[in-house]
Design a protein around this motif. Structure first.
Motif, PDB file in Angstrom:
ATOM      1  N   GLN A 144      20.444  23.614 -13.228  1.00 49.13           N
ATOM      2  CA  GLN A 144      19.483  22.634 -14.855  1.00 49.13           C
ATOM      3  C   GLN A 144      18.632  22.355 -14.261  1.00 49.13           C
ATOM      4  OE1 GLN A 144      23.050  22.154 -15.306  1.00 49.13           O
ATOM      5  NE2 GLN A 144      23.199  23.696 -16.986  1.00 49.13           N
TER       6      GLN A 144
ATOM      7  N   ASN B 113      18.273  23.634 -19.456  1.00 51.94           N
ATOM      8  CA  ASN B 113      19.519  24.844 -18.425  1.00 51.94           C
ATOM      9  C   ASN B 113      18.446  25.959 -18.078  1.00 51.94           C
ATOM     10  OD1 ASN B 113      22.192  24.316 -19.167  1.00 51.94           O
ATOM     11  ND2 ASN B 113      21.538  24.850 -21.871  1.00 51.94           N
TER      12      ASN B 113
ATOM     13  N   VAL C  85      18.479  21.088 -23.437  1.00 51.74           N
ATOM     14  CA  VAL C  85      19.842  20.210 -24.161  1.00 51.74           C
ATOM     15  C   VAL C  85      20.500  18.746 -24.302  1.00 51.74           C
ATOM     16  CG1 VAL C  85      21.618  22.955 -24.049  1.00 51.74           C
ATOM     17  CG2 VAL C  85      21.311  21.036 -21.667  1.00 51.74           C
TER      18      VAL C  85
ATOM     19  N   CYS D 192      25.270  16.430 -19.401  1.00 60.05           N
ATOM     20  CA  CYS D 192      25.438  16.862 -18.614  1.00 60.05           C
ATOM     21  C   CYS D 192      26.327  16.197 -17.811  1.00 60.05           C
ATOM     22  CB  CYS D 192      23.875  17.401 -17.889  1.00 60.05           C
ATOM     23  SG  CYS D 192      24.220  18.469 -16.391  1.00 60.05           S
TER      24      CYS D 192
ATOM     25  N   PRO E 211      28.379  21.076 -26.992  1.00 58.06           N
ATOM     26  CA  PRO E 211      29.315  21.463 -27.926  1.00 58.06           C
ATOM     27  C   PRO E 211      30.417  22.780 -26.301  1.00 58.06           C
ATOM     28  CG  PRO E 211      27.117  23.259 -27.668  1.00 58.06           C
ATOM     29  CD  PRO E 211      26.872  22.143 -27.123  1.00 58.06           C
TER      30      PRO E 211
ATOM     31  N   ARG F 268      26.320  28.212 -21.547  1.00 60.84           N
ATOM     32  CA  ARG F 268      25.643  27.666 -22.145  1.00 60.84           C
ATOM     33  C   ARG F 268      24.478  28.113 -21.326  1.00 60.84           C
ATOM     34  NH1 ARG F 268      23.921  24.539 -27.266  1.00 60.84           N
ATOM     35  NH2 ARG F 268      23.991  22.926 -25.761  1.00 60.84           N
TER      36      ARG F 268
ATOM     37  N   THR G 289      30.221  18.018 -18.214  1.00 58.91           N
ATOM     38  CA  THR G 289      31.232  18.376 -19.505  1.00 58.91           C
ATOM     39  C   THR G 289      31.786  18.872 -19.995  1.00 58.91           C
ATOM     40  OG1 THR G 289      29.079  19.135 -20.144  1.00 58.91           O
ATOM     41  CG2 THR G 289      28.758  17.201 -20.541  1.00 58.91           C
TER      42      THR G 289
HETATM   43  N1  LIG Z   1      24.525  24.039 -19.641  1.00 55.51           N
HETATM   44  C1  LIG Z   1      24.972  22.976 -20.606  1.00 55.51           C
HETATM   45  C2  LIG Z   1      24.828  22.127 -20.050  1.00 55.51           C
HETATM   46  C3  LIG Z   1      24.909  21.356 -18.598  1.00 55.51           C
HETATM   47  C4  LIG Z   1      26.355  20.819 -18.395  1.00 55.51           C
HETATM   48  C5  LIG Z   1      26.588  20.243 -16.949  1.00 55.51           C
HETATM   49  N2  LIG Z   1      26.241  22.051 -16.154  1.00 55.51           N
HETATM   50  C6  LIG Z   1      27.451  19.880 -16.975  1.00 55.51           C
HETATM   51  O1  LIG Z   1      27.745  19.289 -15.948  1.00 55.51           O
HETATM   52  O2  LIG Z   1      28.279  19.466 -18.033  1.00 55.51           O
HETATM   53  C7  LIG Z   1      24.835  22.956 -22.429  1.00 55.51           C
HETATM   54  O3  LIG Z   1      23.992  24.118 -22.542  1.00 55.51           O
HETATM   55  O4  LIG Z   1      25.409  22.472 -22.890  1.00 55.51           O
END
Ligand SMILES: N[C@@H](CCC[C@H](N)C(=O)O)C(=O)O
Length: 282
Positions: free
Chosen positions: A45, A65, A71, A74, A160, A211, A221
């Motif tokens: 990211q 991303n 997004v 994160c 999500p 994603r 997350t």
């Molecule tokens: N790929 C996720 C966003 C990033 C999430 C992350 N790496 C984390 O640590 O929470 C998306 O598309 O929502």
């Protein structure tokens, strides 16, 4: 030249850019190129640190991303954001209010070097995820294009998540099912796919097919989503240690009305600068 820092949270890696002292406009294609591990710097990211828009916040940060899509949340990024603004002297606060596209969150730098983040409340209503379902349920059956019927939990942590319970994390079909769940038609904005092995009430093992990225070393997350889904399914206690390929996070969700708390490390790797605008490939 564009100045940046390379950081990671348990191997989930970030390009972090101070967009307060540099004027930065990034196209989707430029983000893809910066994130590319062969043609650019490489990251899962890219995080843009900006001035706050509201009076309650200290900063705003935007998350992209590796595929260039923006997004809303994160977890590992939130910890690295906090370490970045503190270590770069942009604030001397240890509890920082930061605007994200899904609302305010509050990372807190702790004396042992870890960062604790109030990640806000989980959301379960299908429309809030978004997920196509006729009714609210703890689990849903999803039919994958390659045939299998997979039981998932679906929830939002500001972004999500679908969580699949597996018996053995090492044998989990992350590469095969991950992309099919990510792009499933019942998730109109696509989804992060977590594969969770419950070790005991206080411990899980987790791999996440993110994603817009693919499988990462860790997803903050995703860890929150997996623990919340395990608690609601009666499998887990309220404080859980989550072992990801890149290391461990501690997640707690004191009760149904509480926000989810995440604690873990945030690591600076190096500072750099790159020619800007990036020369295009021929
Ligand atoms: N790929 C996720 C966003 C990033 C999430 C992350 N790496 C984390 O640590 O929470 C998306 O598309 O929502």
């Amino acid at each position: 030249m564009l100045k940046f820092s390379k950081m990671h949270g348990l191997g989930n890696d970030f390009i972090v850019i101070d967009a307060i002292h540099q004027s930065v406009e990034l196209s989707k294609q430029q983000i893809q190129m910066l994130a590319d591990r062969h043609w650019g710097i490489g990251c899962d990211q890219l995080l843009l640190v900006q001035p706050a828009e509201s009076a309650e916040a200290d900063f705003r940060y935007r998350i992209f991303n590796a595929d260039g899509g923006e997004v809303a949340q994160c977890g590992n990024g939130a910890r690295c954001f906090a370490r970045f603004v503190h270590d770069k002297g942009l604030t001397d606060k240890t509890v920082i209010a930061v605007e994200t596209a899904s609302g305010l969150i509050y990372p807190e730098l702790q004396s042992d070097g870890q960062v604790r983040v109030d990640m806000g409340p989980p959301r379960f209503e299908p429309a809030a995820i978004p997920f196509v379902a006729n009714e609210l349920s703890n689990t849903y059956m999803l039919t994958l294009p390659s045939g299998p019927h997979v039981e998932i939990s679906a929830l939002s942590m500001g972004n999500p998540h679908a969580v699949v319970r597996v018996e053995n994390i090492s044998a989990a079909p992350v590469a095969e099912w991950g992309p099919q769940i990510e792009a499933h038609e019942r998730f109109p904005e696509r989804v992060n796919a977590g594969f969770m092995q419950v070790v005991d009430h206080d411990h899980i093992r987790l791999r996440v097919y993110e994603r817009g990225v693919g499988e990462t070393q860790a997803c903050g997350t995703g860890a929150c989503a997996a623990v919340v889904s395990g608690i609601r399914r009666g499998l887990l206690a309220r404080d859980v240690q989550v072992a990801l390929p890149g290391g461990c996070l501690h997640i707690s969700w004191p009760d149904e009305a509480s926000n989810v708390m995440m604690t873990g490390p945030a690591q600076h790797v190096f500072d750099g600068e790159i020619e800007w605008p990036i020369p295009t490939q021929s």
